[in-house]
Design a protein around this motif. Structure first.
Motif, PDB file in Angstrom:
ATOM      1  N   ALA A 214       1.789  81.197 119.321  1.00 26.44           N
ATOM      2  CA  ALA A 214       3.199  81.527 119.557  1.00 26.44           C
ATOM      3  C   ALA A 214       3.965  81.666 118.242  1.00 26.44           C
ATOM      4  CB  ALA A 214       3.846  80.443 120.418  1.00 26.44           C
ATOM      5  N   LEU A 215       3.573  80.889 117.268  1.00 28.73           N
ATOM      6  CA  LEU A 215       4.272  80.871 115.982  1.00 28.73           C
ATOM      7  C   LEU A 215       4.080  82.177 115.217  1.00 28.73           C
ATOM      8  CD1 LEU A 215       5.908  78.767 114.245  1.00 28.73           C
ATOM      9  CD2 LEU A 215       3.733  78.238 113.123  1.00 28.73           C
ATOM     10  N   ILE A 216       2.848  82.727 115.253  1.00 30.66           N
ATOM     11  CA  ILE A 216       2.533  83.877 114.390  1.00 30.66           C
ATOM     12  C   ILE A 216       2.339  85.174 115.179  1.00 30.66           C
ATOM     13  CG2 ILE A 216       1.459  82.365 112.668  1.00 30.66           C
ATOM     14  CD1 ILE A 216      -1.280  83.300 113.721  1.00 30.66           C
ATOM     15  N   ALA A 217       2.671  85.138 116.450  1.00 31.41           N
ATOM     16  CA  ALA A 217       2.381  86.297 117.314  1.00 31.41           C
ATOM     17  C   ALA A 217       2.954  87.583 116.754  1.00 31.41           C
ATOM     18  CB  ALA A 217       2.904  86.036 118.720  1.00 31.41           C
ATOM     19  N   SER A 218       4.152  87.554 116.238  1.00 30.21           N
ATOM     20  CA  SER A 218       4.812  88.784 115.789  1.00 30.21           C
ATOM     21  C   SER A 218       4.792  88.930 114.268  1.00 30.21           C
ATOM     22  CB  SER A 218       6.274  88.790 116.287  1.00 30.21           C
ATOM     23  OG  SER A 218       6.978  87.668 115.771  1.00 30.21           O
ATOM     24  N   VAL A 219       3.973  88.114 113.593  1.00 28.14           N
ATOM     25  CA  VAL A 219       3.942  88.116 112.129  1.00 28.14           C
ATOM     26  C   VAL A 219       2.526  88.436 111.647  1.00 28.14           C
ATOM     27  CG1 VAL A 219       4.304  86.748 110.039  1.00 28.14           C
ATOM     28  CG2 VAL A 219       5.784  86.390 112.028  1.00 28.14           C
ATOM     29  N   SER A 220       2.398  89.476 110.848  1.00 28.14           N
ATOM     30  CA  SER A 220       1.083  89.852 110.334  1.00 28.14           C
ATOM     31  C   SER A 220       0.939  89.613 108.836  1.00 28.14           C
ATOM     32  CB  SER A 220       0.805  91.331 110.637  1.00 28.14           C
ATOM     33  OG  SER A 220       1.807  92.154 110.035  1.00 28.14           O
ATOM     34  N   ASP A 221       2.053  89.525 108.117  1.00 25.93           N
ATOM     35  CA  ASP A 221       2.005  89.331 106.668  1.00 25.93           C
ATOM     36  C   ASP A 221       1.395  87.963 106.339  1.00 25.93           C
ATOM     37  OD1 ASP A 221       2.816  89.857 103.837  1.00 25.93           O
ATOM     38  OD2 ASP A 221       4.063  88.081 104.218  1.00 25.93           O
ATOM     39  N   PRO A 222       0.330  87.925 105.509  1.00 27.33           N
ATOM     40  CA  PRO A 222      -0.343  86.658 105.209  1.00 27.33           C
ATOM     41  C   PRO A 222       0.574  85.600 104.602  1.00 27.33           C
ATOM     42  CG  PRO A 222      -1.705  88.512 104.515  1.00 27.33           C
ATOM     43  CD  PRO A 222      -0.372  89.076 104.900  1.00 27.33           C
ATOM     44  N   LEU A 223       1.441  86.012 103.686  1.00 25.37           N
ATOM     45  CA  LEU A 223       2.346  85.034 103.067  1.00 25.37           C
ATOM     46  C   LEU A 223       3.312  84.450 104.082  1.00 25.37           C
ATOM     47  CD1 LEU A 223       3.166  86.735  99.641  1.00 25.37           C
ATOM     48  CD2 LEU A 223       2.005  84.550  99.963  1.00 25.37           C
ATOM     49  N   SER A 224       3.827  85.294 104.952  1.00 32.75           N
ATOM     50  CA  SER A 224       4.755  84.823 105.984  1.00 32.75           C
ATOM     51  C   SER A 224       4.052  83.892 106.970  1.00 32.75           C
ATOM     52  CB  SER A 224       5.370  86.011 106.727  1.00 32.75           C
ATOM     53  OG  SER A 224       6.102  86.822 105.833  1.00 32.75           O
ATOM     54  N   ARG A 225       2.824  84.235 107.344  1.00 37.10           N
ATOM     55  CA  ARG A 225       2.063  83.364 108.237  1.00 37.10           C
ATOM     56  C   ARG A 225       1.837  81.988 107.605  1.00 37.10           C
ATOM     57  NH1 ARG A 225      -2.693  86.061 111.879  1.00 37.10           N
ATOM     58  NH2 ARG A 225      -1.314  87.316 113.198  1.00 37.10           N
ATOM     59  N   THR A 226       1.493  82.021 106.322  1.00 31.73           N
ATOM     60  CA  THR A 226       1.265  80.763 105.605  1.00 31.73           C
ATOM     61  C   THR A 226       2.515  79.902 105.614  1.00 31.73           C
ATOM     62  OG1 THR A 226      -0.372  81.803 104.156  1.00 31.73           O
ATOM     63  CG2 THR A 226       0.622  79.750 103.383  1.00 31.73           C
ATOM     64  N   GLY A 227       3.655  80.506 105.312  1.00 29.50           N
ATOM     65  CA  GLY A 227       4.905  79.761 105.287  1.00 29.50           C
ATOM     66  C   GLY A 227       5.260  79.171 106.633  1.00 29.50           C
ATOM     67  N   LEU A 228       5.062  79.956 107.699  1.00 32.49           N
ATOM     68  CA  LEU A 228       5.386  79.477 109.041  1.00 32.49           C
ATOM     69  C   LEU A 228       4.515  78.280 109.429  1.00 32.49           C
ATOM     70  CD1 LEU A 228       5.824  82.885 110.922  1.00 32.49           C
ATOM     71  CD2 LEU A 228       7.606  81.151 110.538  1.00 32.49           C
ATOM     72  N   ILE A 229       3.210  78.380 109.169  1.00 31.44           N
ATOM     73  CA  ILE A 229       2.293  77.295 109.542  1.00 31.44           C
ATOM     74  C   ILE A 229       2.544  76.063 108.683  1.00 31.44           C
ATOM     75  CG2 ILE A 229      -0.146  76.606 109.578  1.00 31.44           C
ATOM     76  CD1 ILE A 229      -0.775  79.537 110.350  1.00 31.44           C
ATOM     77  N   PHE A 230       2.791  76.272 107.402  1.00 25.35           N
ATOM     78  CA  PHE A 230       3.076  75.164 106.491  1.00 25.35           C
ATOM     79  C   PHE A 230       4.306  74.385 106.957  1.00 25.35           C
ATOM     80  CE2 PHE A 230       4.923  73.996 102.147  1.00 25.35           C
ATOM     81  CZ  PHE A 230       4.169  72.828 102.044  1.00 25.35           C
ATOM     82  N   ASN A 231       5.373  75.093 107.268  1.00 22.69           N
ATOM     83  CA  ASN A 231       6.599  74.434 107.725  1.00 22.69           C
ATOM     84  C   ASN A 231       6.422  73.797 109.103  1.00 22.69           C
ATOM     85  OD1 ASN A 231       8.124  75.019 105.414  1.00 22.69           O
ATOM     86  ND2 ASN A 231       8.653  77.051 106.181  1.00 22.69           N
ATOM     87  N   PHE A 232       5.586  74.416 109.930  1.00 24.34           N
ATOM     88  CA  PHE A 232       5.308  73.854 111.254  1.00 24.34           C
ATOM     89  C   PHE A 232       4.631  72.493 111.142  1.00 24.34           C
ATOM     90  CE2 PHE A 232       2.192  73.432 114.778  1.00 24.34           C
ATOM     91  CZ  PHE A 232       3.085  73.286 115.829  1.00 24.34           C
ATOM     92  N   VAL A 233       3.616  72.403 110.296  1.00 17.43           N
ATOM     93  CA  VAL A 233       2.904  71.130 110.142  1.00 17.43           C
ATOM     94  C   VAL A 233       3.840  70.074 109.556  1.00 17.43           C
ATOM     95  CG1 VAL A 233       0.997  69.956 108.964  1.00 17.43           C
ATOM     96  CG2 VAL A 233       0.653  72.237 109.927  1.00 17.43           C
ATOM     97  N   LYS A 234       4.627  70.461 108.552  1.00 23.30           N
ATOM     98  CA  LYS A 234       5.567  69.498 107.954  1.00 23.30           C
ATOM     99  C   LYS A 234       6.545  68.951 108.982  1.00 23.30           C
ATOM    100  CE  LYS A 234       7.264  71.786 104.412  1.00 23.30           C
ATOM    101  NZ  LYS A 234       8.146  71.921 103.227  1.00 23.30           N
ATOM    102  N   SER A 235       6.972  69.800 109.895  1.00 19.72           N
ATOM    103  CA  SER A 235       7.969  69.376 110.886  1.00 19.72           C
ATOM    104  C   SER A 235       7.348  68.611 112.048  1.00 19.72           C
ATOM    105  CB  SER A 235       8.726  70.595 111.423  1.00 19.72           C
ATOM    106  OG  SER A 235       7.856  71.450 112.160  1.00 19.72           O
ATOM    107  N   GLN A 236       6.066  68.853 112.322  1.00 19.59           N
ATOM    108  CA  GLN A 236       5.432  68.267 113.505  1.00 19.59           C
ATOM    109  C   GLN A 236       4.722  66.945 113.245  1.00 19.59           C
ATOM    110  OE1 GLN A 236       5.356  69.464 116.881  1.00 19.59           O
ATOM    111  NE2 GLN A 236       7.118  70.500 115.964  1.00 19.59           N
ATOM    112  N   VAL A 237       4.187  66.757 112.035  1.00 20.38           N
ATOM    113  CA  VAL A 237       3.376  65.565 111.767  1.00 20.38           C
ATOM    114  C   VAL A 237       3.932  64.840 110.542  1.00 20.38           C
ATOM    115  CG1 VAL A 237       1.050  64.645 111.466  1.00 20.38           C
ATOM    116  CG2 VAL A 237       1.375  66.850 112.617  1.00 20.38           C
ATOM    117  N   LYS A 238       4.344  63.619 110.732  1.00 25.59           N
ATOM    118  CA  LYS A 238       4.919  62.825 109.661  1.00 25.59           C
ATOM    119  C   LYS A 238       3.829  62.015 108.967  1.00 25.59           C
ATOM    120  CE  LYS A 238       8.474  59.331 108.731  1.00 25.59           C
ATOM    121  NZ  LYS A 238       9.493  58.428 109.333  1.00 25.59           N
TER     122      LYS A 238
END
Length: 668
Positions: free
Chosen positions: A316-340
């Motif tokens: 769901a996070l990367i469904a509409s995003v194909s750019d590798p840098l953008s995908r990396t940023g989204l997943i990186f921020n997702f993990v930071k926000s989800q797991v302390k």
């Protein structure tokens, strides 16, 4: 003077050779000593250190490792009182634990010419849970005074025979006499790794020893009874012994990543075991072995390969995003926000990535192996990177304990990116300060590895603007603004995070004694892509000297540097600034009415060799104001000891220039 020094040294050597180091044999001469003859600045001294580490065999349990310790410390003054407290960590893991025994401890004082002793009682010994893996035994010696001698001894037995604690020869206080022994049966092959700048050469020899096996057998015929018998297994043990005298203290200095990296010590690492009628069992001997062992662990490689627990969220996070840098940023921020992060380091997972994702909390390995796995799932070339934190030291030799942390590396056509999702304020290539420690080791395909520099290449910037009115009585008031990027911004955000603002301002005002702050404001605390901005109004008394009809002041006021951080005549270890940085201070001073500039400091530029850094001081005066720009640059995170004298002189000139004063004269 030279003859006096020789006589002192000779006298000191004779004292050492005549001293009785048996436990409890503290002499009046030791108690009467007022200072260390070879280091009068020392607040305390190890009079004697003895350590013996050896193996014992118990028929039902096998081999275990025993370490006997005896230490005698002289305390010269109150600054040395901290040496009367000692903490001993005991490893506790998976049902096995290290045990302490044979504990004895006494404080000795000389009272009216008589040696009096105070025994440490059980109520002065405290056992606590230090962290997930260690128990702590801590004690403070009784009746400590200036001139006291303390002495203690104990034994530690460990089932973890492959993990030999480092033999440390050098401390922050001098050592007069040190004896150490390491004994290992022929079944264990250890390699020794030395570090530090002292020449330490052991005496190596072999000795014969034996293991006695006892048997009992019940006789079922002719009335029963039990028959006892025994047999001996002869073996050779290898003994390394150390006998050192007059070991100098290792002085702590600013900008050292970890002073233990340069402390004289020996680490014994198990290479392989060869028991009778058993094949060779290899442990870590090369970095390839180390990486393979770590990667093949189910708590590392096994956890890295786990998927399925995050698929829906990442899809769901990367469904509409194909750019590798953008995908990396989204997943990186997702993990930071989800797991302390739970505060635990580690290259291995504890409860596993699935549980960490479900519970929203995990250790370093669980968070960053999860991050690596998600990035791979998203089609990115992501790899785990083994790191040794600054407090763990630099992994100089191939040891399994050399790395204690893991981060993530993502490879792009235009270059690589380092990520650590344990810190909510970290950004791509802006790692937490604890992880900035020379080089990490990328685990690539098939468990191979390659080194990568952990230090950032881009400057962290701090731009400070201060505009103040200087009053005729020497007070100043005005405004302050700071704009910080990269590591400077991350460190500020960490200090400011979840703190009471009143407490934060109190610390700020205490840092600059007499400073009064109002209208304090911080912008972009959570917008990490933007610089952090801090601003406030300030008032400070007596920032200038009034002599007659003249005013003397430094235009940097409380921001000026007053103490050179580098004090040693010679430094044998690198200066570690952590990251390259540049700071610009722009100060505008409105002069009090009726005063004009009589004397103004000259502009100055100081450059370190090989483009390591620079300092610029540019000043100009107008009729009613003074404009100052000061620029500092450190272009390398690490500056080698070769440049130490130059760096020390650089800071000396920088401080002299910053403290030069402007002279104002009152006009008639």
């Amino acid at each position: 003077m030279r003859i006096l020094a020789i006589l002192l040294s000779l006298s000191f050597s004779l004292t050492i050779s005549a001293q009785d180091y048996g436990f409890g044999k503290v002499s009046k001469e030791e108690l009467q000593e007022k200072f260390n003859p070879l280091d009068s600045s020392a607040n305390a001294t190890y009079l004697y250190k003895n350590r013996r580490t050896y193996f014992v065999y118990r028929q039902e349990e096998g081999f275990s490792l025993v370490t006997d310790v005896q230490e005698r410390i002289k305390i010269y003054n109150q600054e040395g009182f901290d040496k009367a407290t000692k903490a001993i960590l005991l490893y506790d893991y998976a049902g096995d634990s290290e045990k302490i025994s044979g504990f004895k401890a006494y404080t000795y004082n000389l009272i009216d010419g008589k040696v009096e002793e105070d025994k440490l009682k059980n109520d002065g010994i405290f056992k606590t849970k230090y962290n997930e893996y260690y128990e702590q035994t801590k004690f403070t010696m009784p009746n400590i005074k200036e001139g006291s001698v303390i002495e203690y001894k104990y034994s530690i037995e460990s089932p973890f025979y492959w993990n030999v604690d480092e033999f440390v020869f050098q401390h922050d206080i001098p050592v007069k006499k040190l004896e150490a022994y390491f004994e290992a049966p022929e079944y264990f092959n250890f390699k020794s790794n030395t570090k530090g700048f002292l020449s330490v050469v052991p005496k190596n020899e072999t000795k014969n020893d034996k293991i006695t096996f006892n048997y009992k057998e019940r006789n079922t015929s002719m009335g029963g009874g039990t028959t006892f018998s025994s047999s001996d297994l002869d073996f050779v043990k290898y003994v390394s012994s150390y006998d050192l005298s007059n070991i100098p203290a290792l002085k702590e200095e600013p900008y050292v990543n970890n002073i233990d990296n340069y402390r004289s010590a020996v680490k014994y690492e198990l290479s392989y075991t060869k028991f009778p009628q058993a094949p060779l069992k290899y442990f870590s001997t090369t970095w390839e072995d180390v990486v393979k062992t770590i990667y093949e662990s189910p708590n590392f490689g096994g956890e890295l390969d786990k998927t399925g627990y995050y698929d829906d969220e990442v899809d769901a996070l990367i469904a509409s995003v194909s750019d590798p840098l953008s995908r990396t940023g989204l997943i990186f921020n997702f993990v930071k926000s989800q797991v302390k992060w739970n505060g635990y380091n580690g290259k291995y997972t504890n409860d596993g990535v699935r549980k960490a994702f479900k519970d929203h909390v995990g250790n370093v390995a669980e968070i960053n192996l999860m991050l690596t796995s998600m990035l791979r799932y998203a089609g990115l070339n992501a790899y785990p990177v083994l790191v040794s934190t600054r407090d763990n030291g630099i992994p100089l030799f191939p040891t399994r304990d050399g790395y204690n942390y893991v981060i993530t590396y993502v490879k792009f056509p235009q270059g690589g990116m380092l990520l650590d999702a344990t810190n909510k304020f970290s950004m791509p290539n802006v790692l937490p300060f604890r992880a900035l420690n020379w080089q990490g080791r990328i685990i690539t395909e098939h468990g191979n590895s390659e080194l990568i520099d952990l230090y950032p290449k881009i400057d962290s910037k701090d731009q400070i603007t201060m505009m103040v009115d200087l009053h005729e009585n020497g007070d100043i008031e005005g405004g302050f603004r700071s704009i910080k990027t990269n590591h400077d911004a991350m460190l500020f955000r960490q200090r400011y995070d979840d703190v009471d603002q009143a407490d934060f301002l109190e610390k700020l005002e205490n840092k600059y004694d007499g400073l009064e702050v109002s209208e304090f404001k911080v912008v972009n605390t959570d917008e990490l892509s933007k610089p952090i901005m801090e601003s406030y109004k300030l008032f400070e008394e007596s920032q200038a000297d009034i002599i007659g009809n003249k005013i003397y002041f430094s235009p940097l006021f409380h921001l000026k540097t007053t103490v050179n951080p580098f004090k040693l005549e010679k430094r044998e270890f690198p200066v570690d600034f952590g990251y390259p940085s540049s700071s610009v201070y722009r100060v505008s001073v409105n002069l009090p009415e009726g005063y004009q500039v009589e004397t103004l400091p000259e502009p100055k530029i100081i450059a370190l060799p090989d483009d390591l850094g620079s300092f610029k001081y540019i000043i100009a005066s107008q009729k009613t104001s003074i404009q100052l720009t000061v620029e500092y640059k450190i272009n390398q995170a690490i500056i080698l000891p070769f440049y130490y004298e130059t760096l020390k002189e650089y800071f000396k000139q920088l401080i002299e220039k910053e403290n030069e004063q402007i002279v104002l004269t009152k006009t008639l």
